[in-house]
Design a protein around this motif. Structure first.
Motif, PDB file in Angstrom:
ATOM      1  N   MET A   1     -34.182  23.835  -9.043  1.00 12.10           N
ATOM      2  CA  MET A   1     -34.522  22.792 -10.013  1.00 12.10           C
ATOM      3  C   MET A   1     -33.264  22.100 -10.563  1.00 12.10           C
ATOM      4  O   MET A   1     -33.355  21.039 -11.172  1.00 12.10           O
ATOM      5  N   TRP A   2     -32.094  22.704 -10.348  1.00 13.42           N
ATOM      6  CA  TRP A   2     -30.830  22.130 -10.817  1.00 13.42           C
ATOM      7  C   TRP A   2     -30.059  21.404  -9.725  1.00 13.42           C
ATOM      8  O   TRP A   2     -29.105  20.686 -10.012  1.00 13.42           O
ATOM      9  N   ARG A   3     -30.403  21.593  -8.480  1.00 13.94           N
ATOM     10  CA  ARG A   3     -29.619  21.060  -7.368  1.00 13.94           C
ATOM     11  C   ARG A   3     -29.342  19.562  -7.515  1.00 13.94           C
ATOM     12  O   ARG A   3     -28.209  19.123  -7.360  1.00 13.94           O
ATOM     13  N   ASP A   4     -30.340  18.785  -7.815  1.00 12.74           N
ATOM     14  CA  ASP A   4     -30.165  17.329  -7.908  1.00 12.74           C
ATOM     15  C   ASP A   4     -29.700  16.870  -9.286  1.00 12.74           C
ATOM     16  O   ASP A   4     -29.435  15.686  -9.479  1.00 12.74           O
ATOM     17  N   ARG A   5     -29.589  17.789 -10.218  1.00 15.66           N
ATOM     18  CA  ARG A   5     -29.146  17.425 -11.565  1.00 15.66           C
ATOM     19  C   ARG A   5     -27.633  17.573 -11.734  1.00 15.66           C
ATOM     20  O   ARG A   5     -27.074  17.094 -12.720  1.00 15.66           O
ATOM     21  N   LEU A   6     -26.994  18.224 -10.788  1.00 17.28           N
ATOM     22  CA  LEU A   6     -25.539  18.400 -10.838  1.00 17.28           C
ATOM     23  C   LEU A   6     -24.853  17.255 -10.100  1.00 17.28           C
ATOM     24  O   LEU A   6     -25.455  16.636  -9.229  1.00 17.28           O
TER      25      LEU A   6
ATOM     26  N   SER B   1     -24.661  18.648 -20.386  1.00 21.64           N
ATOM     27  CA  SER B   1     -25.648  18.289 -19.364  1.00 21.64           C
ATOM     28  C   SER B   1     -26.072  19.483 -18.502  1.00 21.64           C
ATOM     29  O   SER B   1     -27.085  19.403 -17.817  1.00 21.64           O
ATOM     30  N   VAL B   2     -25.301  20.570 -18.510  1.00 21.15           N
ATOM     31  CA  VAL B   2     -25.679  21.740 -17.711  1.00 21.15           C
ATOM     32  C   VAL B   2     -26.276  22.861 -18.558  1.00 21.15           C
ATOM     33  O   VAL B   2     -26.427  23.984 -18.084  1.00 21.15           O
TER      34      VAL B   2
ATOM     35  N   LEU C   1     -28.500  25.814 -17.080  1.00 16.00           N
ATOM     36  CA  LEU C   1     -28.224  26.016 -15.654  1.00 16.00           C
ATOM     37  C   LEU C   1     -28.441  27.476 -15.267  1.00 16.00           C
ATOM     38  O   LEU C   1     -28.090  28.392 -16.011  1.00 16.00           O
TER      39      LEU C   1
END
Length: 106
Positions: free
Chosen positions: A56-61, A93-94, A97
């Protein structure tokens, strides 16, 4: 400050507040999280801080850069979720995570 969840390969979870400006690897080393070695000290030169980022975090980093992608060639069991934790900078923003450590580091 961001709350990062580090999950060891065996399933043990560590919920840590990592100060902004550090990397996810720095946070692991500061709080002695097992499974993240960071032998090069964060210079993106060893791949011993390999982690799996929760999908769920892959595209948010921020996207993976060429040097990090090349260094992942030296890590074991690389997947689409693989990142070097020294290259993930901590800021607000993380917050939240989740990263998992692999079974072994190089």
């Amino acid at each position: 400050m961001a709350r990062i969840t580090y999950i060891e390969h065996g399933g043990t979870e560590h919920h840590v507040d990592v100060p902004n400006g550090l990397s996810v690897m720095d946070g692991a080393k500061r709080f002695t999280i097992p499974g993240i070695d960071g032998d090069c000290g964060g210079a993106c030169a060893c791949a011993t801080c390999h982690v799996y980022v929760d999908p769920m975090w892959r595209d948010r980093l921020p996207p993976i850069e060429e040097l990090e992608e090349a260094m992942l060639d030296f890590a074991f069991d690389v997947t689409a979720d693989s990142r070097l934790s020294c290259q993930i900078k901590v800021d607000d923003s993380v917050d939240g995570l989740i990263v998992r450590t692999p079974a072994r580091q190089y």
